[in-house]
Design a protein around this motif. Structure first.
Motif, PDB file in Angstrom:
ATOM      1  N   THR A  61       0.807  -1.222   0.000  1.00 19.29           N
ATOM      2  CA  THR A  61       0.000   0.000   0.000  1.00 19.29           C
ATOM      3  C   THR A  61       0.841   1.275   0.000  1.00 19.29           C
ATOM      4  N   GLN A  65       0.526   3.831  -3.002  1.00 17.98           N
ATOM      5  CA  GLN A  65      -0.004   5.161  -2.736  1.00 17.98           C
ATOM      6  C   GLN A  65       0.966   6.248  -3.180  1.00 17.98           C
ATOM      7  N   GLN A  66       2.243   5.998  -3.002  1.00 19.24           N
ATOM      8  CA  GLN A  66       3.245   6.966  -3.454  1.00 19.24           C
ATOM      9  C   GLN A  66       3.187   7.134  -4.966  1.00 19.24           C
ATOM     10  N   ASP A  69      -0.030   9.035  -5.864  1.00 20.17           N
ATOM     11  CA  ASP A  69       0.111  10.458  -5.549  1.00 20.17           C
ATOM     12  C   ASP A  69       0.948  11.160  -6.614  1.00 20.17           C
ATOM     13  N   LEU A 123      -7.968   2.216  -3.751  1.00 18.19           N
ATOM     14  CA  LEU A 123      -7.313   3.513  -3.602  1.00 18.19           C
ATOM     15  C   LEU A 123      -7.653   4.447  -4.760  1.00 18.19           C
TER      16      LEU A 123
END
Length: 254
Positions: A61, A65-66, A69, A123
């Motif tokens: 995760t 997520q990085q 983003d 996500l």
């Protein structure tokens, strides 16, 4: 939903089917972020299509997520999410030595193919749901990549078939769950395709596999997979469905 001008994510975009999808999206005018564990492959494809490359592990995760983003900062929140990343394996439940297959091997395939894909969906969809709706109330669409092995897996494909079968089973409930947010979910279950992994096999083996496909008696082309993936984006009434793309192939036990 029209593709031109939209932000798109492609996991596994550094090679094979994912690369074909990334190239097709860019050709249609999308702003494409290429996500892959292979940094070199992701960068090569991104450079070729004028996109951005992000290295990540979809089953982790923090790593994912990085990357999401970074993609959002570069192109805005994605309305098009193409889940192509995955691994294949074949291992019999009982080996030639009489020992049971290592549980770790089963867990690894399910973690990447099934849990990793769900990780991307949850996500990316959460971010997508915050966007303003387009005409007709649509906010975006998510595509997942299963396999014909979800239906007729061969000897030794327990882990692979389970992971891909999970994606097929998840398609409708995901579509129902995300309908309130104007997000569609479609899955493609490809058969035998001419990918870099397939090309590592001897020519005789490739020809034998191609001959097992009723029509056309050849391996599928990545561009054909990409064409269906893009159609799933533009056809606003396509939702909650898994589409086999296999030339009428039904795999034998081995």
């Amino acid at each position: 939903m029209q593709i031109h001008g939209q932000a798109a994510l492609v996991t596994g975009g550094g090679s094979g089917l994912g690369e074909a999808v990334a190239r097709a999206l860019a050709a249609a005018g999308a702003r494409v972020s290429v996500l892959d564990r292979n940094a070199e492959g992701a960068q090569r494809v991104a450079d070729a299509i004028g996109g951005r490359a992000f290295t990540c592990d979809i089953a982790d995760t923090a790593s994912l997520q990085q990357a999401l983003d970074g993609a959002s900062a570069a192109h805005g929140t994605a309305r098009i999410v193409m889940n192509i990343a995955g691994i294949g394996t074949a291992k019999r439940v009982i080996g030639k030595d009489g020992q049971p297959a290592p549980l770790e091997d089963f867990e690894r395939v399910v973690r990447i193919n099934l849990i990793g894909t769900y990780n991307v969906v949850r996500l990316a969809a959460a971010a997508m749901a915050r966007l303003e709706p387009l005409a007709g109330g649509e906010r975006g669409m998510v595509l997942m990549t299963a396999s014909v092995a979800a239906y007729d897996g061969q000897v030794g494909q327990e882990a692979y078939s389970a992971s891909k079968g999970g994606l097929v089973s998840m398609t409708l409930p995901l579509a129902r769950d995300l309908a309130q947010h104007g997000i569609r979910v479609v899955t493609i279950a490809p058969g035998l395709f001419e990918t870099p992994l397939m090309k590592t096999l001897p020519d005789a083996v490739q020809q034998s596999l191609a001959a097992s496909i009723p029509f056309p008696p050849r391996l599928g082309q990545p561009e054909e997979f990409a064409a269906l993936a893009l159609h799933a984006v533009t056809n606003g009434h396509l939702n909650g469905e898994t589409i086999r793309l296999d030339g009428a192939l039904r795999m034998a036990p081995r």
